[in-house]
Scaffold this motif. Sequence first.
Motif, PDB file in Angstrom:
ATOM      1  N   LEU A  71      17.457 -20.713  40.386  1.00  0.00           N
ATOM      2  CA  LEU A  71      17.341 -19.609  39.434  1.00  0.00           C
ATOM      3  C   LEU A  71      16.129 -18.727  39.688  1.00  0.00           C
ATOM      4  O   LEU A  71      16.182 -17.517  39.448  1.00  0.00           O
ATOM      5  CB  LEU A  71      17.301 -20.155  38.003  1.00  0.00           C
ATOM      6  N   SER A  72      15.048 -19.292  40.205  1.00  0.00           N
ATOM      7  CA  SER A  72      13.843 -18.494  40.442  1.00  0.00           C
ATOM      8  C   SER A  72      14.067 -17.427  41.511  1.00  0.00           C
ATOM      9  O   SER A  72      13.311 -16.478  41.605  1.00  0.00           O
ATOM     10  CB  SER A  72      12.675 -19.391  40.829  1.00  0.00           C
ATOM     11  N   LYS A  73      15.134 -17.578  42.289  1.00  0.00           N
ATOM     12  CA  LYS A  73      15.453 -16.598  43.342  1.00  0.00           C
ATOM     13  C   LYS A  73      16.459 -15.539  42.875  1.00  0.00           C
ATOM     14  O   LYS A  73      16.826 -14.654  43.635  1.00  0.00           O
ATOM     15  CB  LYS A  73      16.033 -17.313  44.576  1.00  0.00           C
ATOM     16  N   ALA A  74      16.913 -15.640  41.640  1.00  0.00           N
ATOM     17  CA  ALA A  74      17.909 -14.709  41.111  1.00  0.00           C
ATOM     18  C   ALA A  74      17.224 -13.440  40.622  1.00  0.00           C
ATOM     19  O   ALA A  74      17.173 -13.159  39.428  1.00  0.00           O
ATOM     20  CB  ALA A  74      18.706 -15.361  39.994  1.00  0.00           C
ATOM     21  N   VAL A  75      16.682 -12.681  41.557  1.00  0.00           N
ATOM     22  CA  VAL A  75      15.983 -11.437  41.217  1.00  0.00           C
ATOM     23  C   VAL A  75      16.663 -10.269  41.921  1.00  0.00           C
ATOM     24  O   VAL A  75      17.547 -10.455  42.734  1.00  0.00           O
ATOM     25  CB  VAL A  75      14.484 -11.512  41.603  1.00  0.00           C
ATOM     26  N   GLY A  76      16.224  -9.076  41.598  1.00  0.00           N
ATOM     27  CA  GLY A  76      16.803  -7.882  42.209  1.00  0.00           C
ATOM     28  C   GLY A  76      17.466  -6.990  41.182  1.00  0.00           C
ATOM     29  O   GLY A  76      17.473  -5.771  41.308  1.00  0.00           O
TER      30      GLY A  76
END
Length: 196
Positions: A71-76
Motif C-alpha cells: 500500500l505504501s507504493k500506491a501513489v501517483g
Amino acid sequence: MPRLPFLSLTCAIAFSVAACDRQSADEAQQQENSAEVKANEELTGTVDRSQAGTPLPAVTVTDPSGTTLDLSKAVGKPVLLNLWATWCAPCVAEMPLLDELAAERADTLRVLTVSEDMKGPELVVPFFKEKKFANLPQWMDQANDLAFGMGGGASLPLTVLYDAEGKEVWRVIGGFDWASDQAREMLDEAAPPADG
C-alpha cells in the motif's frame, strides 16, 4: 351442553393462533421497517481530520489469486482506502456506493477496498460474486495488520483518503453515503491543483 365448552375452547385456540399469525406478520413488518431505518443509520459515519499528513501504511495486502500490493507504493493519484468485512452491516451497506464511485472517478481516484475477514477468499470471493461488484478490487488483510496499524483494531468500516503523494487527508469512521454531495466535495480535497 358438554359440546359448548369444547366449542368455546376450539374457538379460543383458533383465535389465539390467528392472533399469533397476525403478530408474526406485524413483527415481520416491524423488522423490515427496522432494517430500512438501520440501513440509513449505517451511513452516518464521522469525519476525522486529526491524522492528516500520515503516510499510506507500509502493509502488503493480497487478492484471491495471490497477487500482492504494498500500500505504501500506491501513489501517483489520490487513493480512497476502505477497510471492511463481510460481517459488518454498514460495510455491506456502503459497498455498492463505493463500486459506483470507483467507476465514476476511475481516472482521478483509486478506490482500494481491503477485507479484514480472517477467512479471506472463502468469504470475499462469494460475497463479490453475489453482489456483482465490477469496479472494486478484492484485496484482503487476513492478519488484520492494516486495521491494527490504523488505530489498534479500527472500527469498521474505516475509509481513508490519501492525496497523490500518499498523505492522509481525512478518514471516515463508520458507513458513509459516498453518493452524497458532501462525499463529492470531500473527495475533491485530494484533487491535484488545477493548472493555471
